[in-house]
Write a protein that holds these residues in place. Structure first.
Motif, PDB file in Angstrom:
ATOM      1  N   ASN A 195       0.772  -1.239   0.000  1.00 33.03           N
ATOM      2  CA  ASN A 195       0.000   0.000   0.000  1.00 33.03           C
ATOM      3  C   ASN A 195       0.805   1.292   0.000  1.00 33.03           C
ATOM      4  OD1 ASN A 195      -2.424  -1.474   0.099  1.00 33.03           O
ATOM      5  ND2 ASN A 195      -2.338  -1.611   2.336  1.00 33.03           N
ATOM      6  N   CYS A 196       2.107   1.212   0.269  1.00 32.55           N
ATOM      7  CA  CYS A 196       2.873   2.458   0.369  1.00 32.55           C
ATOM      8  C   CYS A 196       2.978   3.140  -0.993  1.00 32.55           C
ATOM      9  CB  CYS A 196       4.254   2.216   0.967  1.00 32.55           C
ATOM     10  SG  CYS A 196       5.399   1.345  -0.104  1.00 32.55           S
ATOM     11  N   THR A 197       3.001   4.450  -0.962  1.00 35.77           N
ATOM     12  CA  THR A 197       3.110   5.264  -2.169  1.00 35.77           C
ATOM     13  C   THR A 197       4.516   5.841  -2.272  1.00 35.77           C
ATOM     14  OG1 THR A 197       2.444   7.266  -0.991  1.00 35.77           O
ATOM     15  CG2 THR A 197       0.683   5.898  -1.946  1.00 35.77           C
ATOM     16  N   GLY A 198       4.786   6.484  -3.397  1.00 32.41           N
ATOM     17  CA  GLY A 198       6.063   7.172  -3.538  1.00 32.41           C
ATOM     18  C   GLY A 198       6.234   8.248  -2.481  1.00 32.41           C
ATOM     19  N   LYS A 207      -1.737   2.102   5.432  1.00 29.58           N
ATOM     20  CA  LYS A 207      -3.078   2.626   5.123  1.00 29.58           C
ATOM     21  C   LYS A 207      -4.180   1.821   5.824  1.00 29.58           C
ATOM     22  CE  LYS A 207      -0.909   5.156   2.090  1.00 29.58           C
ATOM     23  NZ  LYS A 207      -0.163   6.298   2.597  1.00 29.58           N
ATOM     24  N   ASN A 208      -3.832   1.227   6.957  1.00 27.15           N
ATOM     25  CA  ASN A 208      -4.799   0.395   7.677  1.00 27.15           C
ATOM     26  C   ASN A 208      -4.983   0.936   9.092  1.00 27.15           C
ATOM     27  OD1 ASN A 208      -5.801  -1.834   9.404  1.00 27.15           O
ATOM     28  ND2 ASN A 208      -5.690  -3.028   7.524  1.00 27.15           N
ATOM     29  N   PRO A 209      -6.166   1.468   9.428  1.00 30.96           N
ATOM     30  CA  PRO A 209      -6.367   2.084  10.743  1.00 30.96           C
ATOM     31  C   PRO A 209      -6.238   1.106  11.909  1.00 30.96           C
ATOM     32  CG  PRO A 209      -8.455   1.874   9.575  1.00 30.96           C
ATOM     33  CD  PRO A 209      -7.375   1.535   8.593  1.00 30.96           C
ATOM     34  N   PHE A 210      -6.550  -0.189  11.681  1.00 28.73           N
ATOM     35  CA  PHE A 210      -6.412  -1.174  12.745  1.00 28.73           C
ATOM     36  C   PHE A 210      -4.939  -1.404  13.075  1.00 28.73           C
ATOM     37  CE2 PHE A 210     -10.352  -2.214  10.495  1.00 28.73           C
ATOM     38  CZ  PHE A 210     -11.258  -2.190  11.546  1.00 28.73           C
ATOM     39  N   ILE A 211      -4.136  -1.542  12.026  1.00 26.79           N
ATOM     40  CA  ILE A 211      -2.691  -1.700  12.209  1.00 26.79           C
ATOM     41  C   ILE A 211      -2.113  -0.478  12.912  1.00 26.79           C
ATOM     42  CG2 ILE A 211      -0.471  -1.819  10.996  1.00 26.79           C
ATOM     43  CD1 ILE A 211      -1.900  -4.436  10.927  1.00 26.79           C
TER      44      ILE A 211
END
Length: 232
Positions: free
Chosen positions: A119-122, A165-169
């Protein structure tokens, strides 16, 4: 709003958190209430400032209290005792089992890296790279205490949590890292700041070069086990 004295020497900071949690649930402490000062807690609880500060850092990290400079510590105004996350509180209460906490963090970070890789972006990679370069510069040009480095170490790991991009994580991860903070200080004291900085470099390389993901992850895992097998 006095606090009861703590007699369990082995679980001081988690006991402090538990006391505050119970007062919130019972309505003895309300949203917006000002908490006793550190000095008052020392006297009331019968402990040193160290576990109090550890407890406050964790409660601040998970959004239960806020610290206003020059004013003191307050329960968040939008906080409700009925909304206390039982999973987060459970993590806090059981955090004294260091071996299990270390084991959990190791496997948790594998999951974090998996999700961050997907999920990571530039923009995320640029942010992580900037943090890494800034920390490298600080180590070269400024004498940092072990406590200061622990805060910087957490800054890097929080940026990786954001990249999932995961609110639980994000919620669970921040709590796990705050619980682990005192071990970061111990490892830094024993092995130096460069050791953890090198580990951060491996994280970056893992996210940047997915073709080497397995090899780099194995290096991280081996390094992690080696360091934590020798925690005093």
């Amino acid at each position: 709003m006095p606090f009861e004295r703590i007699n369990n020497e082995e679980k001081r900071y988690s006991e402090i958190i538990n006391i505050i949690k119970n007062k919130l649930i019972k309505g003895e402490i309300l949203p917006g209430d000002k908490l006793p000062t550190e000095a008052e807690m020392v006297e009331q609880l019968g402990v040193s400032r160290t576990p109090i500060r550890e407890a406050i850092k964790i409660l601040e990290a998970i959004g239960i209290i806020e610290i206003k400079r020059g004013e003191g510590m307050f329960v968040q105004k939008n906080f409700s005792g009925n909304n206390l996350n039982p999973l987060i509180i459970s993590l806090i209460i059981h955090s004294q089992d260091i071996a299990k906490l270390v084991e959990f963090r190791q496997y948790f970070e594998n999951m974090v890296l998996d999700l961050a890789s997907i999920n990571c972006t530039g923009e995320d990679l640029d942010k992580l790279n900037n943090i890494y370069n800034y920390h490298s510069e600080l180590i070269r040009n400024k004498k940092l205490t072990d406590e200061e480095w622990a805060d910087l170490d957490l800054e890097f790991h929080y940026a990786i949590l954001d990249a999932t991009k995961n609110p639980f994580i994000l919620e669970i991860g921040k709590t796990v890292y705050e619980l682990y903070r005192h071990n970061i200080v111990k490892l830094t004291r024993k092995y130096g700041k460069e050791q953890s900085l090198n580990t951060h470099k491996l994280y970056l390389e893992t996210l940047k070069d997915k073709s080497k993901n397995t090899e780099l992850r194995q290096r991280i895992s081996n390094n992690y086990r080696s360091l934590h097998n020798h925690i005093d």
